[in-house]
Design a protein around this motif. Structure first.
Motif, PDB file in Angstrom:
ATOM      1  N   GLU A  40       0.821  -1.317  -0.117  1.00 20.43           N
ATOM      2  CA  GLU A  40       0.114  -0.032  -0.134  1.00 20.43           C
ATOM      3  C   GLU A  40       0.895   1.416  -0.059  1.00 20.43           C
ATOM      4  N   ILE A  41       1.927   1.166   0.746  1.00 17.86           N
ATOM      5  CA  ILE A  41       2.739   2.353   0.800  1.00 17.86           C
ATOM      6  C   ILE A  41       3.591   2.417  -0.610  1.00 17.86           C
ATOM      7  N   VAL A 178      12.929  -0.622  -6.370  1.00 17.95           N
ATOM      8  CA  VAL A 178      13.035  -0.103  -5.000  1.00 17.95           C
ATOM      9  C   VAL A 178      12.046  -0.931  -4.232  1.00 17.95           C
ATOM     10  N   THR A 179      12.262  -1.175  -2.925  1.00 16.78           N
ATOM     11  CA  THR A 179      11.325  -1.578  -2.049  1.00 16.78           C
ATOM     12  C   THR A 179      11.064  -0.712  -0.889  1.00 16.78           C
ATOM     13  N   ALA A 180       9.803  -0.652  -0.366  1.00 17.46           N
ATOM     14  CA  ALA A 180       9.318   0.518   0.328  1.00 17.46           C
ATOM     15  C   ALA A 180       9.136  -0.308   1.853  1.00 17.46           C
ATOM     16  N   LEU A 184       8.284   5.334   4.613  1.00 18.87           N
ATOM     17  CA  LEU A 184       8.271   5.983   3.173  1.00 18.87           C
ATOM     18  C   LEU A 184       7.223   6.984   3.171  1.00 18.87           C
ATOM     19  N   ASN A 185       6.040   6.745   3.343  1.00 19.35           N
ATOM     20  CA  ASN A 185       4.846   7.731   3.210  1.00 19.35           C
ATOM     21  C   ASN A 185       3.779   7.165   4.196  1.00 19.35           C
ATOM     22  N   GLU A 186       2.413   7.899   4.145  1.00 24.29           N
ATOM     23  CA  GLU A 186       1.404   7.519   4.650  1.00 24.29           C
ATOM     24  C   GLU A 186       0.259   7.257   3.826  1.00 24.29           C
TER      25      GLU A 186
END
Length: 253
Positions: A40-41, A178-180, A184-186
Motif C-alpha cells: 500500500e505504501i 525499489v522496496t518500500a 516512506l509515506n502514509e
C-alpha cells in the motif's frame, strides 16, 4: 516513465491470526483480507510520483487467487491507472513462493517495460523479504531496498534506506527496483468517487501459462503453530533482587 507496483492480498493487519486445530496452516475462514501494508505504501509512492509529473502511468499487478481482484481495485481506487491479475492459484491457502512471483514479475516487466518497480519490502503473512531482491537479480537491474525516501533525479533514483546503523543514501540508475519501508509515506484513503471510478478501470486477467512460468511449490510446510503464551512477570523488591534473578534465573548476566 511507467511505474509498476506489485501488490499482495494478505490477512488484514488488524486481524488476530489463528492457526487451524490440526496445525496444517492458518485459518482463513471468514477472515478479513486486505492489501499488504508495505505494498500500500508502494502504491502511494507511485501515485505521488505521477502527481509530481515524474511518472506517466502506474500499473498494479497481483499474483494469486481470483479474489485478489479486490486488492487490485483498491490500488486502482487509490490512483493506479490499470491493473494486471495473474491467477496462479485456486486455493486461497496456497501461497505463491517468492521465486515464482519474481519470475512472473520479470515476465510482466519485460512486457510492460516500466522505468521503475516499487514493491513493498515484505509481505506480512510470510515475512520472506525476498521477492524484490530476486526480481532485481533476474532482471539484472539495480536495487535499493528498505526505502524511507525516494527522489527521481534525471535517469537516477536517489533512495534513503534504513539500515541497522541509521540511514544510508544510495543512487541507482533507472530502470531499478525499489522496496518500500514503513516510513516512506502514509497511504491515502480511497474516496467513494474514486472507488466507483476504479470499477471502470482496466483489469487484465492472465495465468502463469501465459508467461511460461511454473509456479509449483518447492517448499513444504511441515506444521504451523502459534507462539507460546508469554509467562507472567514478577515484581522485585529492589535492584539487588532484580540483578540476582537476571543472573541466576534468566541467565542473561
Amino acid at each position: 516513465m511507467k511505474v509498476l507496483v506489485p501488490v499482495k492480498r494478505v490477512i488484514d493487519y488488524n486481524v488476530k491470526v489463528r492457526v487451524k486445530a490440526d496445525g496444517s496452516g492458518v485459518d482463513l475462514a471468514n477472515v478479513k483480507m486486505s492489501m499488504n501494508p508495505f505494498d500500500e505504501i508502494a502504491v502511494e509512492e507511485a501515485i505521488r510520483l505521477k502527481e509530481k509529473g515524474v511518472a506517466t502511468e502506474v500499473v498494479a499487478v497481483s499474483i494469486g487467487v481470483k479474489q485478489a481482484q479486490e486488492t487490485l481495485r483498491t490500488a486502482l481506487a487509490m490512483g493506479a491507472d490499470r491493473a494486471i491479475l495473474i491467477e496462479a492459484a485456486e486455493d486461497v491457502t496456497q501461497d505463491i513462493e517468492p521465486l515464482a512471483v519474481a519470475k512472473l514479475l520479470k515476465a510482466v516487466v519485460e512486457e510492460e517495460q516500466p522505468g521503475l518497480v516499487i514493491a513493498g519490502k515484505q509481505a506480512i503473512d510470510n515475512d520472506m523479504n525476498a521477492t524484490g531482491q530476486m526480481l532485481a537479480a533476474l532482471l539484472g537491474w539495480p536495487q535499493a531496498t528498505f526505502a524511507s525516501e525516494l527522489k527521481i533525479e534525471g535517469d537516477h533514483a536517489v533512495v534513503t534506506r534504513e539500515v541497522d546503523g541509521g540511514l544510508q543514501t544510495v543512487k541507482v540508475k533507472l530502470p531499478a527496483i525499489v522496496t518500500a519501508d514503513l516510513r516512506l509515506n502514509e497511504p491515502r484513503y480511497a474516496s467513494l468517487p474514486n472507488i466507483m471510478k476504479a470499477k471502470k478501470k482496466p483489469l487484465e486477467v492472465k495465468t502463469p501459462a501465459d508467461y511460461g512460468v511454473d509456479v509449483s511449490p518447492r517448499l513444504t510446510v511441515v506444521s504451523t503453530s502459534e507462539p507460546p503464551a508469554r509467562k507472567a512477570g514478577v515484581k522485585v523488591a529492589d535492584v539487588a533482587e532484580l540483578v540476582s534473578k537476571l543472573k541466576n534465573e534468566a541467565g542473561v548476566l
